[in-house]
Design an enzyme around this catalytic site. Structure first.
Site, PDB file in Angstrom:
ATOM      1  N   ASP A 279       0.811  -1.213   0.000  1.00  0.00           N
ATOM      2  CA  ASP A 279       0.000   0.000   0.000  1.00  0.00           C
ATOM      3  C   ASP A 279       0.847   1.268   0.000  1.00  0.00           C
ATOM      4  O   ASP A 279       2.064   1.229   0.176  1.00  0.00           O
ATOM      5  CB  ASP A 279      -0.960  -0.011   1.206  1.00  0.00           C
ATOM      6  CG  ASP A 279      -0.271  -0.431   2.508  1.00  0.00           C
ATOM      7  OD1 ASP A 279       0.972  -0.412   2.558  1.00  0.00           O
ATOM      8  OD2 ASP A 279      -0.982  -0.774   3.464  1.00  0.00           O
TER       9      ASP A 279
ATOM     10  N   ASN B 147      -7.382  -2.858  14.414  1.00  0.00           N
ATOM     11  CA  ASN B 147      -8.772  -3.198  14.080  1.00  0.00           C
ATOM     12  C   ASN B 147      -8.842  -4.397  13.132  1.00  0.00           C
ATOM     13  O   ASN B 147      -9.873  -4.652  12.521  1.00  0.00           O
ATOM     14  CB  ASN B 147      -9.477  -1.974  13.457  1.00  0.00           C
ATOM     15  CG  ASN B 147      -8.789  -1.501  12.180  1.00  0.00           C
ATOM     16  OD1 ASN B 147      -7.833  -2.130  11.708  1.00  0.00           O
ATOM     17  ND2 ASN B 147      -9.260  -0.410  11.619  1.00  0.00           N
TER      18      ASN B 147
ATOM     19  N   HIS C 244      -7.059  -4.791  10.353  1.00  0.00           N
ATOM     20  CA  HIS C 244      -6.842  -4.539   8.923  1.00  0.00           C
ATOM     21  C   HIS C 244      -5.527  -5.161   8.449  1.00  0.00           C
ATOM     22  O   HIS C 244      -4.583  -5.331   9.214  1.00  0.00           O
ATOM     23  CB  HIS C 244      -6.946  -3.038   8.577  1.00  0.00           C
ATOM     24  CG  HIS C 244      -5.775  -2.179   8.935  1.00  0.00           C
ATOM     25  ND1 HIS C 244      -5.902  -1.018   9.668  1.00  0.00           N
ATOM     26  CD2 HIS C 244      -4.462  -2.268   8.642  1.00  0.00           C
ATOM     27  CE1 HIS C 244      -4.720  -0.451   9.801  1.00  0.00           C
ATOM     28  NE2 HIS C 244      -3.829  -1.196   9.191  1.00  0.00           N
TER      29      HIS C 244
ATOM     30  N   GLU D 194      -9.595  -1.963   5.372  1.00  0.00           N
ATOM     31  CA  GLU D 194     -10.238  -1.647   6.646  1.00  0.00           C
ATOM     32  C   GLU D 194     -11.453  -2.547   6.904  1.00  0.00           C
ATOM     33  O   GLU D 194     -11.987  -3.143   5.961  1.00  0.00           O
ATOM     34  CB  GLU D 194     -10.696  -0.187   6.623  1.00  0.00           C
ATOM     35  CG  GLU D 194      -9.558   0.823   6.494  1.00  0.00           C
ATOM     36  CD  GLU D 194      -8.808   1.038   7.806  1.00  0.00           C
ATOM     37  OE1 GLU D 194      -8.774   0.134   8.660  1.00  0.00           O
ATOM     38  OE2 GLU D 194      -8.241   2.130   7.962  1.00  0.00           O
TER      39      GLU D 194
HETATM   40  C1  GLP Z   1      -0.422   0.354   8.538  1.00  0.00           C
HETATM   41  C2  GLP Z   1      -0.081  -0.495   7.319  1.00  0.00           C
HETATM   42  C3  GLP Z   1      -0.284  -1.961   7.583  1.00  0.00           C
HETATM   43  C4  GLP Z   1       0.346  -2.348   8.914  1.00  0.00           C
HETATM   44  C5  GLP Z   1      -0.321  -1.586  10.011  1.00  0.00           C
HETATM   45  C6  GLP Z   1       0.199  -1.955  11.410  1.00  0.00           C
HETATM   46  O1  GLP Z   1      -1.751   0.705   8.611  1.00  0.00           O
HETATM   47  N1  GLP Z   1      -0.828  -0.119   6.174  1.00  0.00           N
HETATM   48  O2  GLP Z   1       0.270  -2.711   6.518  1.00  0.00           O
HETATM   49  O3  GLP Z   1       0.219  -3.733   9.124  1.00  0.00           O
HETATM   50  O4  GLP Z   1      -0.067  -0.210   9.796  1.00  0.00           O
HETATM   51  O5  GLP Z   1       1.344  -1.235  11.667  1.00  0.00           O
HETATM   52  P1  GLP Z   1       2.335  -1.489  12.887  1.00  0.00           P
HETATM   53  O6  GLP Z   1       3.177  -2.639  12.475  1.00  0.00           O
HETATM   54  O7  GLP Z   1       3.115  -0.219  12.986  1.00  0.00           O
HETATM   55  O8  GLP Z   1       1.504  -1.751  14.073  1.00  0.00           O
END
Ligand code: GLP
Length: 262
Positions: free
Chosen positions: A67, A136, A138, A143
């Site tokens: 993304d 959440n 995702h 989402e």
């Molecule tokens: C973002 C990314 C996800 C990632 C998520 C969790 O929203 N788009 O790909 O898994 O954050 O991030 P973290 O690893 O910092 O908790």
């Protein structure tokens, strides 16, 4: 689904990096689906270390990132393009032309999503998809409520995600409201999936994804239907699952209450 408990963040990063390096060793021109966020930083560090020691070679590898924020370009320090270069690509010998990230500066969502879908298709498919997980549930930026059959699409970020990611920006108002994300369908088409999770704030999401019903309100729950998923998580992220289950040596979950295998 196989689940492994990591002793701490270093152990988690090392285990995840081991799986990714095995993929590269077995198939040097593998297509790696890559993730951003804080969870994979240690994994990338470990891979860089092994590359520098001469144990890994990314020369033939290809990468496709999950993304990118819509509106942020390569020069923006908060873009995922920037993140991937600073935390991984600039330190290994992957060819720049073999790395792919959605173009956050393309204003026309239809054009960019179609381009990215054709990148995924023409790569021959993702061999190993690395995933983090949002609080959440995702994955990528899919989402809660996202349809399971989506390919790359433009997402309106949830307030929960904006809040969680605000720590990387000067203020909450600076967090972009939209992002391009590979869809659940594209993620599910990866031949193998590796999900990493760390910290108590992921315990509910991990429990709901693995032990709960398969539902769009918990995007990662769809992974229960994939035939090759490995999850590596630390004790805090596994807390809610371990309150009811034991992890067997092969990575299978046994429900202590009724002995059923997950
Ligand atoms: C973002 C990314 C996800 C990632 C998520 C969790 O929203 N788009 O790909 O898994 O954050 O991030 P973290 O690893 O910092 O908790």
């Amino acid at each position: 689904m196989r689940i492994y408990k990591a002793k701490d963040y270093n152990d988690l990063s090392r285990k995840a990096a081991n799986i990714i390096s095995a993929q590269i060793i077995m198939k040097p021109n593998a297509v790696l689906g890559l993730a951003t966020g804080s969870s994979p930083i240690g994994t990338y560090k470990q891979l860089i270390e092994w590359y520098k020691k001469g144990d890994l070679d990314f020369y033939e590898a290809k990468s496709i990132n999950l993304d990118e924020y819509k509106g942020l370009g390569p020069d923006d320090a908060q873009s995922y393009y920037h993140f991937m270069h600073v935390n991984f690509f600039d330190h290994i010998n992957i060819k720049p032309e073999n790395t792919n990230i959605p173009n956050g500066l393309e204003e026309d969502a239809e054009t960019e999503c179609a381009r990215y879908n054709s990148v995924i298709e023409s790569s021959g498919g993702i061999d190993l998809q690395l995933l983090g997980i949002g609080c959440n549930g995702h994955i990528g930026f899919n989402e809660p409520g996202s349809a399971f059959d989506k390919e790359t699409h433009c997402v309106t970020l949830s307030e929960n995600t904006i809040g969680a990611n605000a720590r990387f920006f000067a203020s909450r108002d600076d967090v972009p409201r939209y992002a391009y994300s590979m869809g659940i369908k594209s993620i599910m088409q990866a031949r193998r999936i590796l999900l990493i999770a760390t910290g108590a704030n992921k315990a509910d999401a991990l429990y709901d994804s693995i032990c709960g019903p398969i539902t769009p309100s918990v995007p990662a729950s769809i992974l229960q239907l994939h035939n090759n998923v490995t999850i590596i998580a630390d004790e805090d992220a596994l807390a809610k699952i371990l309150a009811e289950h034991d992890i067997m040596p092969g990575g299978h979950l046994i429900d202590r209450r009724d002995g059923t295998d997950k």
